[in-house]
Structures are given as C-alpha cells and as structure tokens.
Design a protein around this motif. Structure first.
Motif, PDB file in Angstrom:
ATOM      1  N   ALA A 160       0.842  -1.196   0.000  1.00  0.00           N
ATOM      2  CA  ALA A 160       0.000   0.000   0.000  1.00  0.00           C
ATOM      3  C   ALA A 160       0.874   1.242   0.000  1.00  0.00           C
ATOM      4  O   ALA A 160       1.971   1.260   0.563  1.00  0.00           O
ATOM      5  CB  ALA A 160      -0.906  -0.003   1.228  1.00  0.00           C
ATOM      6  N   ALA A 161       0.371   2.290  -0.616  1.00  0.00           N
ATOM      7  CA  ALA A 161       1.085   3.562  -0.631  1.00  0.00           C
ATOM      8  C   ALA A 161       1.224   4.090   0.787  1.00  0.00           C
ATOM      9  O   ALA A 161       0.368   3.857   1.648  1.00  0.00           O
ATOM     10  CB  ALA A 161       0.333   4.571  -1.496  1.00  0.00           C
ATOM     11  N   ILE A 162       2.308   4.793   1.026  1.00  0.00           N
ATOM     12  CA  ILE A 162       2.631   5.284   2.368  1.00  0.00           C
ATOM     13  C   ILE A 162       1.533   6.183   2.929  1.00  0.00           C
ATOM     14  O   ILE A 162       1.307   6.220   4.131  1.00  0.00           O
ATOM     15  CB  ILE A 162       4.013   5.977   2.362  1.00  0.00           C
ATOM     16  N   ASP A 163       0.830   6.906   2.056  1.00  0.00           N
ATOM     17  CA  ASP A 163      -0.199   7.828   2.542  1.00  0.00           C
ATOM     18  C   ASP A 163      -1.470   7.125   3.013  1.00  0.00           C
ATOM     19  O   ASP A 163      -2.394   7.781   3.480  1.00  0.00           O
ATOM     20  CB  ASP A 163      -0.527   8.891   1.501  1.00  0.00           C
ATOM     21  N   THR A 164      -1.513   5.797   2.925  1.00  0.00           N
ATOM     22  CA  THR A 164      -2.645   5.069   3.483  1.00  0.00           C
ATOM     23  C   THR A 164      -2.524   4.923   4.993  1.00  0.00           C
ATOM     24  O   THR A 164      -3.494   4.547   5.649  1.00  0.00           O
ATOM     25  CB  THR A 164      -2.799   3.672   2.838  1.00  0.00           C
ATOM     26  N   LEU A 165      -1.344   5.203   5.532  1.00  0.00           N
ATOM     27  CA  LEU A 165      -1.155   5.155   6.984  1.00  0.00           C
ATOM     28  C   LEU A 165      -1.778   6.393   7.619  1.00  0.00           C
ATOM     29  O   LEU A 165      -1.718   7.482   7.046  1.00  0.00           O
ATOM     30  CB  LEU A 165       0.334   5.097   7.336  1.00  0.00           C
ATOM     31  N   PRO A 166      -2.328   6.245   8.813  1.00  0.00           N
ATOM     32  CA  PRO A 166      -2.918   7.399   9.490  1.00  0.00           C
ATOM     33  C   PRO A 166      -1.845   8.436   9.825  1.00  0.00           C
ATOM     34  O   PRO A 166      -0.743   8.091  10.257  1.00  0.00           O
ATOM     35  CB  PRO A 166      -3.529   6.804  10.765  1.00  0.00           C
ATOM     36  N   GLY A 167      -2.159   9.698   9.595  1.00  0.00           N
ATOM     37  CA  GLY A 167      -1.247  10.772   9.957  1.00  0.00           C
ATOM     38  C   GLY A 167      -0.192  11.094   8.918  1.00  0.00           C
ATOM     39  O   GLY A 167       0.616  12.006   9.124  1.00  0.00           O
ATOM     40  N   ILE A 168      -0.162  10.374   7.813  1.00  0.00           N
ATOM     41  CA  ILE A 168       0.817  10.654   6.755  1.00  0.00           C
ATOM     42  C   ILE A 168       0.113  11.484   5.686  1.00  0.00           C
ATOM     43  O   ILE A 168      -0.680  10.974   4.904  1.00  0.00           O
ATOM     44  CB  ILE A 168       1.389   9.359   6.142  1.00  0.00           C
ATOM     45  N   GLY A 169       0.411  12.766   5.695  1.00  0.00           N
ATOM     46  CA  GLY A 169      -0.199  13.679   4.734  1.00  0.00           C
ATOM     47  C   GLY A 169       0.685  13.877   3.518  1.00  0.00           C
ATOM     48  O   GLY A 169       1.733  13.233   3.374  1.00  0.00           O
ATOM     49  N   PRO A 170       0.302  14.780   2.639  1.00  0.00           N
ATOM     50  CA  PRO A 170       1.026  14.984   1.386  1.00  0.00           C
ATOM     51  C   PRO A 170       2.478  15.442   1.560  1.00  0.00           C
ATOM     52  O   PRO A 170       3.348  15.020   0.806  1.00  0.00           O
ATOM     53  CB  PRO A 170       0.216  16.051   0.654  1.00  0.00           C
ATOM     54  N   VAL A 171       2.737  16.297   2.530  1.00  0.00           N
ATOM     55  CA  VAL A 171       4.115  16.770   2.726  1.00  0.00           C
ATOM     56  C   VAL A 171       5.005  15.626   3.192  1.00  0.00           C
ATOM     57  O   VAL A 171       6.084  15.398   2.639  1.00  0.00           O
ATOM     58  CB  VAL A 171       4.158  17.957   3.726  1.00  0.00           C
ATOM     59  N   THR A 172       4.557  14.889   4.189  1.00  0.00           N
ATOM     60  CA  THR A 172       5.339  13.758   4.688  1.00  0.00           C
ATOM     61  C   THR A 172       5.486  12.701   3.605  1.00  0.00           C
ATOM     62  O   THR A 172       6.567  12.131   3.435  1.00  0.00           O
ATOM     63  CB  THR A 172       4.693  13.161   5.948  1.00  0.00           C
ATOM     64  N   GLN A 173       4.428  12.438   2.873  1.00  0.00           N
ATOM     65  CA  GLN A 173       4.499  11.462   1.784  1.00  0.00           C
ATOM     66  C   GLN A 173       5.565  11.871   0.773  1.00  0.00           C
ATOM     67  O   GLN A 173       6.371  11.047   0.337  1.00  0.00           O
ATOM     68  CB  GLN A 173       3.149  11.323   1.096  1.00  0.00           C
ATOM     69  N   SER A 174       5.593  13.127   0.405  1.00  0.00           N
ATOM     70  CA  SER A 174       6.571  13.620  -0.565  1.00  0.00           C
ATOM     71  C   SER A 174       7.991  13.497  -0.033  1.00  0.00           C
ATOM     72  O   SER A 174       8.902  13.059  -0.745  1.00  0.00           O
ATOM     73  CB  SER A 174       6.260  15.075  -0.919  1.00  0.00           C
ATOM     74  N   ARG A 175       8.180  13.860   1.223  1.00  0.00           N
ATOM     75  CA  ARG A 175       9.513  13.754   1.831  1.00  0.00           C
ATOM     76  C   ARG A 175       9.969  12.304   1.909  1.00  0.00           C
ATOM     77  O   ARG A 175      11.128  11.998   1.641  1.00  0.00           O
ATOM     78  CB  ARG A 175       9.509  14.389   3.221  1.00  0.00           C
ATOM     79  N   LEU A 176       9.059  11.428   2.295  1.00  0.00           N
ATOM     80  CA  LEU A 176       9.413  10.010   2.369  1.00  0.00           C
ATOM     81  C   LEU A 176       9.749   9.468   0.979  1.00  0.00           C
ATOM     82  O   LEU A 176      10.709   8.708   0.825  1.00  0.00           O
ATOM     83  CB  LEU A 176       8.285   9.208   3.006  1.00  0.00           C
ATOM     84  N   ALA A 177       8.986   9.867  -0.018  1.00  0.00           N
ATOM     85  CA  ALA A 177       9.263   9.426  -1.391  1.00  0.00           C
ATOM     86  C   ALA A 177      10.656   9.893  -1.823  1.00  0.00           C
ATOM     87  O   ALA A 177      11.403   9.139  -2.452  1.00  0.00           O
ATOM     88  CB  ALA A 177       8.194   9.940  -2.344  1.00  0.00           C
ATOM     89  N   ASP A 178      11.000  11.130  -1.481  1.00  0.00           N
ATOM     90  CA  ASP A 178      12.333  11.645  -1.806  1.00  0.00           C
ATOM     91  C   ASP A 178      13.431  10.832  -1.124  1.00  0.00           C
ATOM     92  O   ASP A 178      14.551  10.753  -1.623  1.00  0.00           O
ATOM     93  CB  ASP A 178      12.463  13.114  -1.410  1.00  0.00           C
ATOM     94  N   ALA A 179      13.090  10.229   0.016  1.00  0.00           N
ATOM     95  CA  ALA A 179      14.042   9.384   0.753  1.00  0.00           C
ATOM     96  C   ALA A 179      13.978   7.931   0.294  1.00  0.00           C
ATOM     97  O   ALA A 179      14.635   7.064   0.866  1.00  0.00           O
ATOM     98  CB  ALA A 179      13.757   9.470   2.247  1.00  0.00           C
ATOM     99  N   GLY A 180      13.162   7.657  -0.724  1.00  0.00           N
ATOM    100  CA  GLY A 180      13.068   6.303  -1.258  1.00  0.00           C
ATOM    101  C   GLY A 180      12.086   5.407  -0.538  1.00  0.00           C
ATOM    102  O   GLY A 180      12.119   4.189  -0.679  1.00  0.00           O
ATOM    103  N   ILE A 181      11.190   6.001   0.233  1.00  0.00           N
ATOM    104  CA  ILE A 181      10.211   5.237   1.006  1.00  0.00           C
ATOM    105  C   ILE A 181       8.832   5.553   0.438  1.00  0.00           C
ATOM    106  O   ILE A 181       8.300   6.638   0.649  1.00  0.00           O
ATOM    107  CB  ILE A 181      10.280   5.614   2.500  1.00  0.00           C
TER     108      ILE A 181
END
Length: 100
Positions: free
Chosen positions: A4-25
C-alpha cells in the motif's frame, strides 16, 4: 497492505508522503521494514532544519495505527534517544571511513 502507498497510513499527509518518497520510502512495507528511526535519519539528513522530533513520533504512530500522543512513554523515550544520537551525528558531520 504491505504494498500500500505510504499515505494510506494514518497521519501521513502529502508533505510527509513527498519527503518520504524523496528518501526512497514509498510503501508501507518499505517503512515497516526500515522502521521509524531509520526513516527519521534519512529525512533528518535530507532536511535538517525542517525535520524535528515530531517526525519519528509521527512515523512510529503511523506504523502502530495510533496518534503520536498515544505512544507508550517507553517508546517515546527510545525515539528521543535515537533522535538525539542522530542529531549529534549530524552536527559532527561526516566521519572519514579510512585513513590515507
């Protein structure tokens, strides 16, 4: 749910999702396999002034499916200690891996 995409987790919004994606997560399984502390380290080294102690709390809480305020005190203390170690390593800067 592991793919599942990281943003399906509770509390993970667009900014955090983008930062995590930049980190390869990008997926829940990638975050779960590395854990909140390693994800925090990656984010901290990428964005040192923008990533605070709230990040490991939020990441750990997302993995546990709860609000960060509901994390057990011992978990918060362990995350604080790991964040302190990471922050100190960042302040020291890179360490040579070998002597020439």
């Amino acid at each position: 749910m592991s793919d599942a995409a990281i943003d399906t987790l509770p509390g993970i919004g667009p900014v955090t999702q983008s930062r995590l994606a930049d980190a390869g997560i990008r997926t829940v399984s990638e975050l779960r396999s590395m854990g909140s502390v390693e994800a925090y380290r990656r984010l901290k080294f990428m964005l040192p002034r923008q990533v605070s102690l709230n990040a490991p709390y939020a990441l750990e809480a997302a993995l546990r499916g709860c609000h960060w305020l509901d994390l057990p005190q011992d978990v918060k203390a362990a995350l604080q200690e790991q964040a302190k170690i990471t922050d100190e390593a960042f302040r020291r800067g890179g360490v040579a891996r070998c002597a020439l």
